[in-house]
Design a protein around this motif. Structure first.
Motif, PDB file in Angstrom:
ATOM      1  N   ARG A 108      32.131   2.291   5.640  1.00 12.24           N
ATOM      2  CA  ARG A 108      31.872   2.790   4.297  1.00 12.24           C
ATOM      3  C   ARG A 108      30.720   3.777   4.354  1.00 12.24           C
ATOM      4  O   ARG A 108      30.135   3.987   5.391  1.00 12.24           O
ATOM      5  CB  ARG A 108      31.535   1.622   3.361  1.00 12.24           C
ATOM      6  N   ARG A 109      30.386   4.391   3.236  1.00  8.91           N
ATOM      7  CA  ARG A 109      29.268   5.339   3.206  1.00  8.91           C
ATOM      8  C   ARG A 109      27.958   4.559   3.137  1.00  8.91           C
ATOM      9  O   ARG A 109      27.784   3.705   2.274  1.00  8.91           O
ATOM     10  CB  ARG A 109      29.388   6.260   2.003  1.00  8.91           C
ATOM     11  N   HIS A 127      27.706   5.780  16.456  1.00 12.87           N
ATOM     12  CA  HIS A 127      29.148   5.850  16.188  1.00 12.87           C
ATOM     13  C   HIS A 127      29.974   5.606  17.443  1.00 12.87           C
ATOM     14  O   HIS A 127      31.140   5.236  17.356  1.00 12.87           O
ATOM     15  CB  HIS A 127      29.506   7.207  15.575  1.00 12.87           C
ATOM     16  N   TYR A 133      32.830   5.158  12.290  1.00 17.01           N
ATOM     17  CA  TYR A 133      31.665   5.746  11.651  1.00 17.01           C
ATOM     18  C   TYR A 133      31.360   7.132  12.220  1.00 17.01           C
ATOM     19  O   TYR A 133      31.618   7.409  13.384  1.00 17.01           O
ATOM     20  CB  TYR A 133      30.436   4.855  11.825  1.00 17.01           C
ATOM     21  N   GLN A 134      30.831   7.978  11.363  1.00 22.20           N
ATOM     22  CA  GLN A 134      30.310   9.278  11.772  1.00 22.20           C
ATOM     23  C   GLN A 134      28.833   9.321  11.393  1.00 22.20           C
ATOM     24  O   GLN A 134      28.479   9.181  10.228  1.00 22.20           O
ATOM     25  CB  GLN A 134      31.048  10.412  11.058  1.00 22.20           C
ATOM     26  N   THR A 174      28.376  17.622   0.910  1.00 17.94           N
ATOM     27  CA  THR A 174      29.809  17.649   1.228  1.00 17.94           C
ATOM     28  C   THR A 174      30.155  16.600   2.273  1.00 17.94           C
ATOM     29  O   THR A 174      31.147  15.879   2.153  1.00 17.94           O
ATOM     30  CB  THR A 174      30.209  19.048   1.735  1.00 17.94           C
ATOM     31  N   ALA A 175      29.314  16.487   3.300  1.00 16.77           N
ATOM     32  CA  ALA A 175      29.563  15.515   4.365  1.00 16.77           C
ATOM     33  C   ALA A 175      29.526  14.090   3.831  1.00 16.77           C
ATOM     34  O   ALA A 175      30.291  13.230   4.279  1.00 16.77           O
ATOM     35  CB  ALA A 175      28.541  15.684   5.479  1.00 16.77           C
ATOM     36  N   SER A 177      30.626  12.954   1.220  1.00 18.93           N
ATOM     37  CA  SER A 177      31.844  12.579   0.490  1.00 18.93           C
ATOM     38  C   SER A 177      32.895  11.975   1.406  1.00 18.93           C
ATOM     39  O   SER A 177      33.889  11.426   0.942  1.00 18.93           O
ATOM     40  CB  SER A 177      32.431  13.808  -0.226  1.00 18.93           C
ATOM     41  N   ARG A 178      32.665  12.063   2.725  1.00 19.14           N
ATOM     42  CA  ARG A 178      33.638  11.514   3.668  1.00 19.14           C
ATOM     43  C   ARG A 178      33.525   9.993   3.735  1.00 19.14           C
ATOM     44  O   ARG A 178      32.443   9.433   3.566  1.00 19.14           O
ATOM     45  CB  ARG A 178      33.388  12.070   5.067  1.00 19.14           C
ATOM     46  N   PRO A 179      34.621   9.312   4.023  1.00 21.06           N
ATOM     47  CA  PRO A 179      34.523   7.862   4.270  1.00 21.06           C
ATOM     48  C   PRO A 179      33.922   7.594   5.644  1.00 21.06           C
ATOM     49  O   PRO A 179      34.071   8.403   6.564  1.00 21.06           O
ATOM     50  CB  PRO A 179      35.988   7.402   4.213  1.00 21.06           C
ATOM     51  N   ILE A 181      30.803   7.615   6.644  1.00 16.95           N
ATOM     52  CA  ILE A 181      29.625   8.394   7.027  1.00 16.95           C
ATOM     53  C   ILE A 181      28.391   7.504   6.940  1.00 16.95           C
ATOM     54  O   ILE A 181      28.252   6.696   6.023  1.00 16.95           O
ATOM     55  CB  ILE A 181      29.460   9.641   6.121  1.00 16.95           C
TER      56      ILE A 181
END
Length: 205
Positions: A108-109, A127, A133-134, A174-175, A177-179, A181
Motif C-alpha cells: 500500500r502507499r 523493495h 513495493y517501490q 504523481t509518483a 498516486s501509484r499503489p 509506493i
C-alpha cells in the motif's frame, strides 16, 4: 574546479567499491578517527553537547571516547554506503535484514520517517527484499553539478526513485498516486525546527 573535484571523487568511489565490505568499514572507521583529530570545530561541538547531556554521569575521558567513537561510526557508515551501493542483491543479503516485512502486506502507499544516521542509504534497497513495493525518497542537490550527478548515479543503481526536494514536487505527487509506493523522508538537521526538550535540554528538533 567542478571537473577537478569530480574525477578524484569518481576514482575514490571506484577504489572503495573494489574492496571487500569488511575492509571498507575498517578503513572508514580509521578515516573517521582521523577526522576527529583534524576537524576541531565539529569535535568541540560534539564534546560540548555530550558534556551538556552526560556531564554528571560520565568522566571527561568517557565523553571524549564517546565523541571519538561517533566520528569513527560516521566514517564507517559513509564508506559502507559507497560500497553497498554497488553490491548486488545476493552480495548484500547476508549483511542486511529488514524485520517485520510481512506487516506491510499487501503493498500500500506508505510514508516513513528515517533517521539521518547509520547507513541510511540501505533504505533504498528495501523493495528488493519486499517485492511489490517501490521505494522513493527526496534529496537536496549539491552545489557542484558534477559531484551531484556522481552521487545520483551512485544512488539510482538501487532502483529507488529520487526527487529533488526543491524542484521535483509535482513529480513526487504523481509518483505517490501509484499503489505500493513507500516514501522515506529523512529527519535531517535544521536550524528552523521546533524547540523541544531533548535529554533534559531545550533544543531545535
Amino acid at each position: 574546479m567542478d571537473t577537478l573535484i569530480y574525477w578524484p571523487a569518481r576514482a575514490l568511489i571506484a577504489l572503495i567499491q573494489a574492496l571487500p565490505l569488511a575492509l571498507v568499514a575498517r578503513l572508514g572507521r580509521a578515516a573517521g578517527g582521523l577526522a576527529f583529530w583534524l576537524d576541531a570545530r565539529h569535535r568541540r561541538v560534539a564534546l560540548k553537547n555530550l558534556a551538556m547531556c552526560f556531564g554528571r554521569e560520565k568522566t571527561p575521558e568517557e565523553i571524549r571516547a564517546l565523541a571519538r567513537e561517533n566520528f569513527r561510526r560516521i566514517g564507517e557508515n559513509f564508506a559502507s554506503a559507497v560500497k553497498t551501493a554497488a553490491m548486488t542483491f545476493d552480495e548484500l543479503r547476508p549483511h542486511i535484514e529488514f524485520a517485520n516485512v510481512e506487516r506491510l502486506q499487501p503493498p500500500r502507499r506508505i510514508v516513513v520517517a528515517i533517521g539521518h544516521f547509520g547507513n541510511f542509504e540501505l533504505y533504498a534497497r528495501f523493495h528488493q527484499f519486499s517485492p511489490g513495493y517501490q521505494c522513493a525518497t527526496t534529496y537536496r542537490a549539491l552545489k557542484q553539478p558534477a559531484i551531484n550527478q556522481l552521487m545520483q548515479q551512485l544512488r539510482e543503481r538501487s532502483g529507488c526513485l529520487y526527487f529533488e526536494r526543491r524542484s521535483d514536487g509535482p513529480l513526487l505527487r504523481t509518483a505517490m498516486s501509484r499503489p505500493g509506493i513507500i516514501l522515506g523522508l529523512l529527519a535531517d538537521q535544521s536550524t528552523r525546527g521546533l524547540r523541544g526538550p531533548f535529554l533534559g535540554h531545550d533544543c531545535s528538533t
